[in-house]
Design a protein around this motif. Sequence first.
Motif, PDB file in Angstrom:
ATOM      1  N   VAL A 155       0.838  -1.210   0.000  1.00 21.19           N
ATOM      2  CA  VAL A 155       0.000   0.000   0.000  1.00 21.19           C
ATOM      3  C   VAL A 155       0.870   1.256   0.000  1.00 21.19           C
ATOM      4  O   VAL A 155       0.616   2.223  -0.724  1.00 21.19           O
ATOM      5  CB  VAL A 155      -0.934  -0.016   1.216  1.00 21.19           C
ATOM      6  CG1 VAL A 155      -1.647   1.329   1.344  1.00 21.19           C
ATOM      7  CG2 VAL A 155      -1.950  -1.140   1.095  1.00 21.19           C
ATOM      8  N   ALA A 156       1.931   1.248   0.835  1.00 24.77           N
ATOM      9  CA  ALA A 156       2.825   2.414   0.905  1.00 24.77           C
ATOM     10  C   ALA A 156       3.478   2.682  -0.440  1.00 24.77           C
ATOM     11  O   ALA A 156       3.586   3.833  -0.890  1.00 24.77           O
ATOM     12  CB  ALA A 156       3.897   2.184   1.979  1.00 24.77           C
ATOM     13  N   GLN A 180       1.436  12.026  -9.531  1.00 20.56           N
ATOM     14  CA  GLN A 180       0.713  13.290  -9.443  1.00 20.56           C
ATOM     15  C   GLN A 180       1.670  14.490  -9.476  1.00 20.56           C
ATOM     16  O   GLN A 180       1.382  15.513 -10.097  1.00 20.56           O
ATOM     17  CB  GLN A 180      -0.137  13.311  -8.161  1.00 20.56           C
ATOM     18  CG  GLN A 180      -1.286  12.329  -8.155  1.00 20.56           C
ATOM     19  CD  GLN A 180      -2.264  12.578  -9.311  1.00 20.56           C
ATOM     20  OE1 GLN A 180      -2.666  13.701  -9.573  1.00 20.56           O
ATOM     21  NE2 GLN A 180      -2.630  11.502 -10.008  1.00 20.56           N
ATOM     22  N   LYS A 181       2.797  14.310  -8.781  1.00 21.18           N
ATOM     23  CA  LYS A 181       3.783  15.391  -8.748  1.00 21.18           C
ATOM     24  C   LYS A 181       4.342  15.649 -10.143  1.00 21.18           C
ATOM     25  O   LYS A 181       4.535  16.796 -10.545  1.00 21.18           O
ATOM     26  CB  LYS A 181       4.917  15.041  -7.788  1.00 21.18           C
ATOM     27  CG  LYS A 181       5.916  16.165  -7.584  1.00 21.18           C
ATOM     28  CD  LYS A 181       6.961  15.783  -6.541  1.00 21.18           C
ATOM     29  CE  LYS A 181       7.950  16.922  -6.332  1.00 21.18           C
ATOM     30  NZ  LYS A 181       8.991  16.555  -5.345  1.00 21.18           N
ATOM     31  N   PHE A 217       1.701   6.841  -6.508  1.00 21.36           N
ATOM     32  CA  PHE A 217       0.620   7.749  -6.867  1.00 21.36           C
ATOM     33  C   PHE A 217       1.041   9.217  -6.679  1.00 21.36           C
ATOM     34  O   PHE A 217       0.803  10.059  -7.548  1.00 21.36           O
ATOM     35  CB  PHE A 217      -0.614   7.427  -6.015  1.00 21.36           C
ATOM     36  CG  PHE A 217      -1.766   8.364  -6.246  1.00 21.36           C
ATOM     37  CD1 PHE A 217      -2.585   8.222  -7.370  1.00 21.36           C
ATOM     38  CD2 PHE A 217      -2.025   9.396  -5.352  1.00 21.36           C
ATOM     39  CE1 PHE A 217      -3.639   9.092  -7.578  1.00 21.36           C
ATOM     40  CE2 PHE A 217      -3.073  10.265  -5.565  1.00 21.36           C
ATOM     41  CZ  PHE A 217      -3.889  10.111  -6.685  1.00 21.36           C
ATOM     42  N   VAL A 218       1.645   9.428  -5.512  1.00 26.90           N
ATOM     43  CA  VAL A 218       2.099  10.806  -5.218  1.00 26.90           C
ATOM     44  C   VAL A 218       3.124  11.253  -6.252  1.00 26.90           C
ATOM     45  O   VAL A 218       3.103  12.389  -6.742  1.00 26.90           O
ATOM     46  CB  VAL A 218       2.689  10.874  -3.796  1.00 26.90           C
ATOM     47  CG1 VAL A 218       3.369  12.231  -3.570  1.00 26.90           C
ATOM     48  CG2 VAL A 218       1.601  10.645  -2.769  1.00 26.90           C
ATOM     49  N   TYR A 219       4.052  10.384  -6.600  1.00 21.57           N
ATOM     50  CA  TYR A 219       5.101  10.711  -7.570  1.00 21.57           C
ATOM     51  C   TYR A 219       4.499  11.050  -8.932  1.00 21.57           C
ATOM     52  O   TYR A 219       4.885  12.021  -9.583  1.00 21.57           O
ATOM     53  CB  TYR A 219       6.072   9.538  -7.681  1.00 21.57           C
ATOM     54  CG  TYR A 219       7.155   9.732  -8.715  1.00 21.57           C
ATOM     55  CD1 TYR A 219       8.255  10.566  -8.454  1.00 21.57           C
ATOM     56  CD2 TYR A 219       7.063   9.117  -9.957  1.00 21.57           C
ATOM     57  CE1 TYR A 219       9.224  10.751  -9.407  1.00 21.57           C
ATOM     58  CE2 TYR A 219       8.041   9.308 -10.930  1.00 21.57           C
ATOM     59  CZ  TYR A 219       9.120  10.130 -10.639  1.00 21.57           C
ATOM     60  OH  TYR A 219      10.091  10.326 -11.593  1.00 21.57           O
ATOM     61  N   ALA A 272       2.322   1.884  -3.324  1.00 20.99           N
ATOM     62  CA  ALA A 272       1.290   2.385  -4.233  1.00 20.99           C
ATOM     63  C   ALA A 272       1.029   3.858  -3.990  1.00 20.99           C
ATOM     64  O   ALA A 272       0.863   4.649  -4.937  1.00 20.99           O
ATOM     65  CB  ALA A 272       0.017   1.572  -4.057  1.00 20.99           C
ATOM     66  N   ILE A 273       0.987   4.215  -2.692  1.00 19.24           N
ATOM     67  CA  ILE A 273       0.752   5.636  -2.361  1.00 19.24           C
ATOM     68  C   ILE A 273       1.909   6.496  -2.878  1.00 19.24           C
ATOM     69  O   ILE A 273       1.694   7.561  -3.470  1.00 19.24           O
ATOM     70  CB  ILE A 273       0.585   5.804  -0.842  1.00 19.24           C
ATOM     71  CG1 ILE A 273      -0.712   5.117  -0.379  1.00 19.24           C
ATOM     72  CG2 ILE A 273       0.589   7.277  -0.465  1.00 19.24           C
ATOM     73  CD1 ILE A 273      -0.870   5.058   1.115  1.00 19.24           C
ATOM     74  N   ILE A 274       3.133   6.038  -2.650  1.00 18.45           N
ATOM     75  CA  ILE A 274       4.314   6.793  -3.101  1.00 18.45           C
ATOM     76  C   ILE A 274       4.294   6.940  -4.620  1.00 18.45           C
ATOM     77  O   ILE A 274       4.560   8.010  -5.161  1.00 18.45           O
ATOM     78  CB  ILE A 274       5.607   6.100  -2.632  1.00 18.45           C
ATOM     79  CG1 ILE A 274       5.726   6.206  -1.112  1.00 18.45           C
ATOM     80  CG2 ILE A 274       6.828   6.696  -3.311  1.00 18.45           C
ATOM     81  CD1 ILE A 274       6.861   5.396  -0.514  1.00 18.45           C
TER      82      ILE A 274
END
Length: 429
Positions: free
Chosen positions: A25-26, A36-37, A32-34, A28-30
Amino acid sequence: MSHVPSATAGSDSTATLLFTAVIGVAAAIIAFVYIQKQKQEKESARRRSIEERQQQEREEEENAKKDKERKKGGKNLAAAAAIAASIEKSKQAKQVDKATHHPLYLNHLKGFNRQVTCVAVDNTGTKVAVVSEDRTLKVFFMKPEHFNPADPNSSKAPEYVSIQLSHDYASVVDFTNDGEQVVSIGATDRKMSVHTITKPMKQLFYSSEPLHKNTVRWMNAKQGKFVVTCSEDDDNDVKVLSYRGEVLASYNTKQIKNYQCSVSLFDARFVGVSAWSAGVKVMEISGKEGNFAKLTQAMHLKSHCGINAVAFAPNNEKAVFFQKDGVMALWNINVRYQVSEDPRKLLEKTEEDPMFRHTSMLAYSADNSKIIMVCANNIKIVNADDFSVVSVLEDIHTSHIMHVAVSPSGDFFLTSGMDNRPRIWKMPA
């Protein structure tokens, strides 16, 4: 015996699965954030590109307007400059016209495209030397018609010989005692040159070392068979040299800043320097038949403040100086200074004319009767015995007068300013 899984083993397996899930999950979140950035940065870059392009378009539009205005303004500036040049030319023409219509005006020497830097007259008054900023040295052979404006031939240029100085234009020039050669000193290299007055002119000597620390402003070479030089500002040395640059004698005025060096017109007997400090130290040159023997201090002309200018009467009987405070003083120097008799002040007068309040140069006429006062581009001639005014010459050059050369023959003097027109003037009787 059958194997039965323990409770501890089940717990470990569950923890491992849970940990793996959390990591997943972490990640995936990273991710996703990357992502988006990255999208945001791309979007920001796109917007900046659009803004920069728009700004560039605005600047180009603004520059186009400015160019249009500049072209329009340039025409106006060109017109204004042309008007200003015309006014200045008209002003100078009026000055020239004013000068050439003065009763004492005799003539001017033509043929100089650049500023004249120095002038000199020989002992007979028949030769005139002129140096210009383009390093041209000319020696003119003067005839009676050149001193008579009424003569139809006065407008004809006198014959001359010339040479291009090899290293530097000169700040000072003078003739040798016999009038057969010309001595000059470079304005920036401060080295002495000696040239023959022949056709063509030839260089006989060029010194290897500078004569002074600063530009040489005063030189006398024709009064004796030697050269007296004086520099400006904080170079306080006065030197006596041979025609080959050998130092025969020297002294330091120790007066902070030199202004004018004066030498007796006929025999170079007395030498004095006006300076920032008060008083004039009068030195005496002695020798036989024009040869140098020694230099000694003769007397001291006292003042309560600094002195702008000084001059000695050709007969060596009187001296005059002009103080910073506008006071001019006449001295009797025909005293027995060898037995410590002091010079006597004969006259002191405050200059009332604002035009000559800051007189910077003085010179005696050859007959001892007149004194030439120089201030900016103006000249006043006064009687030597009482300072009464004989004549005033206004705006005789388009800029400050730099040199005044009095003819030992007594009938004329020469002036040069920071222009290209050295002028000849009648010495009033």
